[in-house]
Scaffold this active site. Structure first.
Site, PDB file in Angstrom:
ATOM      1  N   SER A 144       0.860  -1.194   0.000  1.00  0.00           N
ATOM      2  CA  SER A 144       0.000   0.000   0.000  1.00  0.00           C
ATOM      3  C   SER A 144       0.885   1.230   0.000  1.00  0.00           C
ATOM      4  CB  SER A 144      -0.889   0.023   1.243  1.00  0.00           C
ATOM      5  OG  SER A 144      -1.568   1.267   1.325  1.00  0.00           O
ATOM      6  N   TYR A 155      -2.143  -0.757  10.436  1.00  0.00           N
ATOM      7  CA  TYR A 155      -2.157  -1.007   8.983  1.00  0.00           C
ATOM      8  C   TYR A 155      -0.897  -0.468   8.314  1.00  0.00           C
ATOM      9  CZ  TYR A 155      -3.747  -1.038   4.116  1.00  0.00           C
ATOM     10  OH  TYR A 155      -3.859  -1.267   2.763  1.00  0.00           O
TER      11      TYR A 155
HETATM   12  N1  LIG Z   1      -8.700  -0.419  -1.906  1.00  0.00           N
HETATM   13  C1  LIG Z   1      -7.657   0.379  -1.680  1.00  0.00           C
HETATM   14  O1  LIG Z   1      -7.747   1.611  -1.821  1.00  0.00           O
HETATM   15  C2  LIG Z   1      -6.329  -0.211  -1.278  1.00  0.00           C
HETATM   16  C3  LIG Z   1      -5.226   0.660  -1.222  1.00  0.00           C
HETATM   17  C4  LIG Z   1      -3.986   0.141  -0.873  1.00  0.00           C
HETATM   18  C5  LIG Z   1      -3.853  -1.208  -0.587  1.00  0.00           C
HETATM   19  N2  LIG Z   1      -4.930  -2.036  -0.630  1.00  0.00           N
HETATM   20  C6  LIG Z   1      -4.706  -3.464  -0.346  1.00  0.00           C
HETATM   21  O2  LIG Z   1      -5.227  -4.246  -1.396  1.00  0.00           O
HETATM   22  C7  LIG Z   1      -5.648  -5.511  -0.891  1.00  0.00           C
HETATM   23  C8  LIG Z   1      -7.097  -5.764  -1.288  1.00  0.00           C
HETATM   24  O3  LIG Z   1      -7.877  -4.710  -0.750  1.00  0.00           O
HETATM   25  P1  LIG Z   1      -9.365  -4.390  -1.242  1.00  0.00           P
HETATM   26  O4  LIG Z   1      -9.511  -2.916  -1.149  1.00  0.00           O
HETATM   27  O5  LIG Z   1      -9.673  -5.091  -2.513  1.00  0.00           O
HETATM   28  O6  LIG Z   1     -10.164  -5.024  -0.018  1.00  0.00           O
HETATM   29  P2  LIG Z   1     -11.593  -5.724   0.073  1.00  0.00           P
HETATM   30  O7  LIG Z   1     -11.978  -5.615   1.496  1.00  0.00           O
HETATM   31  O8  LIG Z   1     -12.503  -5.218  -1.004  1.00  0.00           O
HETATM   32  O9  LIG Z   1     -11.239  -7.249  -0.274  1.00  0.00           O
HETATM   33  C9  LIG Z   1     -10.424  -8.006   0.569  1.00  0.00           C
HETATM   34  C10 LIG Z   1     -10.760  -9.471   0.395  1.00  0.00           C
HETATM   35  O10 LIG Z   1      -9.934 -10.202   1.307  1.00  0.00           O
HETATM   36  C11 LIG Z   1     -10.753 -11.172   1.964  1.00  0.00           C
HETATM   37  N3  LIG Z   1     -10.167 -11.510   3.267  1.00  0.00           N
HETATM   38  C12 LIG Z   1     -10.253 -10.811   4.428  1.00  0.00           C
HETATM   39  N4  LIG Z   1      -9.612 -11.467   5.422  1.00  0.00           N
HETATM   40  C13 LIG Z   1      -9.081 -12.574   4.845  1.00  0.00           C
HETATM   41  C14 LIG Z   1      -8.307 -13.655   5.350  1.00  0.00           C
HETATM   42  N5  LIG Z   1      -7.966 -13.727   6.650  1.00  0.00           N
HETATM   43  N6  LIG Z   1      -7.923 -14.625   4.487  1.00  0.00           N
HETATM   44  C15 LIG Z   1      -8.284 -14.578   3.188  1.00  0.00           C
HETATM   45  N7  LIG Z   1      -9.049 -13.610   2.661  1.00  0.00           N
HETATM   46  C16 LIG Z   1      -9.432 -12.615   3.486  1.00  0.00           C
HETATM   47  C17 LIG Z   1     -12.116 -10.544   2.071  1.00  0.00           C
HETATM   48  O11 LIG Z   1     -13.130 -11.531   2.256  1.00  0.00           O
HETATM   49  C18 LIG Z   1     -12.214  -9.799   0.728  1.00  0.00           C
HETATM   50  O12 LIG Z   1     -12.768 -10.615  -0.277  1.00  0.00           O
HETATM   51  C19 LIG Z   1      -5.418  -5.464   0.620  1.00  0.00           C
HETATM   52  O13 LIG Z   1      -4.180  -6.065   0.929  1.00  0.00           O
HETATM   53  C20 LIG Z   1      -5.380  -3.971   0.907  1.00  0.00           C
HETATM   54  O14 LIG Z   1      -4.657  -3.667   2.062  1.00  0.00           O
HETATM   55  C21 LIG Z   1      -6.172  -1.564  -0.962  1.00  0.00           C
END
Ligand SMILES: NC(=O)c1ccc[n+]([C@@H]2O[C@H](COP(=O)([O-])OP(=O)(O)OC[C@H]3O[C@@H](n4cnc5c(N)ncnc54)[C@H](O)[C@@H]3O)[C@@H](O)[C@H]2O)c1
Length: 263
Positions: free
Chosen positions: A145, A157
């Site tokens: 991130s 985080y």
């Molecule tokens: N969306 C953003 O703006 C953003 C920005 C930077 C980083 N990220 C990173 O991208 C990745 C995905 O984020 P997102 O925004 O798509 O999130 P999201 O919440 O939409 O999706 C996350 C998925 O992970 C699953 N999950 C949660 N706990 C879990 C576990 N213990 N084991 C397996 N699966 C699990 C959830 O069920 C969900 O389907 C994450 O690592 C997040 O930190 C997201």
């Protein structure tokens, strides 16, 4: 030789964690669109099955914080797809687990780090064992991130994502002799919720007195790209990191962030 040959993932097998929705689902779809056979895992088995069905892959339940379940899921991937060439450690949590340090309980800290850091380690270790034994190289893509560089969600985080970036570099060094490239893909603000993302108007909102919230709100309001990212922007970058396009790229931290880190 054509450029498209370099992004062709035909004959490659991939596993994407946390791919039942959001960025992980987009990455799974992008890898499949490039020709890979994809295993889609998520703690939500129904969501994983749904995404897998849509891209003609294999769906499986996996909580990445469960060490034995990780070993079993990656073994199942090797068994069902015939190998493991690409691992994407996408599963991560942030909702209701950040905030001011004085309000963070031991349980919140452990919960977040068990998924965002322990989970990444367990999956990298299991994948490295399979990839080294198979002897055909590999790709590990850890989803970090921009918050690893510019804090805002909170110490749980932001710290966890900085740990992911350094775990990535250490593994890149160690696994290079096995032709296993390990990179961090660092999303910026990516809209994964229902509905349209809010408009970005270029004007930071007035300070609220909460440094964490202000850090995020200021940057989003002034994001150089002028709009939220679509999850498929991360999917496209994942194809780059999974393919021959990036044969000489390892240990990198690749922000895909609409310019967030220029601010
Ligand atoms: N969306 C953003 O703006 C953003 C920005 C930077 C980083 N990220 C990173 O991208 C990745 C995905 O984020 P997102 O925004 O798509 O999130 P999201 O919440 O939409 O999706 C996350 C998925 O992970 C699953 N999950 C949660 N706990 C879990 C576990 N213990 N084991 C397996 N699966 C699990 C959830 O069920 C969900 O389907 C994450 O690592 C997040 O930190 C997201």
């Amino acid at each position: 030789m054509q450029v498209t040959d370099w992004i062709d993932l035909s004959g490659k097998t991939a596993h994407v964690t946390g791919a039942g929705q959001g960025i992980g689902a987009a990455i799974a779809r992008a890898l499949a669109a490039a020709g890979a056979e994809v295993a889609v895992s998520d703690i939500d088995a129904t969501a994983a099955a749904e995404v897998a069905k849509g891209l003609g892959g294999v769906g499986m339940a996996l909580d990445v914080s469960d060490r034995e379940a990780v070993d079993a899921a990656l073994a199942a991937t090797v068994r069902q797809l015939g190998g493991l060439d690409i691992l994407v450690n996408n599963a991560g949590v942030y909702q209701n687990l950040g905030g001011p340090v004085r309000d963070i309980t031991d349980a919140m800290w452990r919960k977040l780090w068990s998924v965002n850091v322990d989970g990444v380690f367990y999956c990298c270790r299991a994948a490295a064992r399979f990839m080294i034994e198979a002897g055909r190289g590999g790709r590990i893509i850890n989803i970090g991130s921009t918050q690893a560089v510019t804090p805002g969600v909170g110490v749980t985080y932001d710290g966890s994502k900085a740990a992911v970036a350094q775990i990535t570099k250490a593994l890149a060094l160690e696994l290079a002799p096995h032709r296993i490239n390990v990179n961090t893909l660092a999303p910026g603000p990516t809209w994964v919720n229902d509905g349209e993302p809010p408009l970005i108007d270029g004007h930071p909102p007035p300070p609220t007195g909460d440094p964490l919230a202000d850090s995020v709100a200021n940057r989003i309001a002034r994001l150089p790209a002028g709009h939220w990212g679509d999850p498929m922007e991360q999917g496209k970058a994942a194809v780059f990191l999974a393919s021959a396009m990036s044969d000489f790229v390892t240990g990198a931290y690749l922000p895909v962030d609409g310019g967030w880190l220029t601010l």
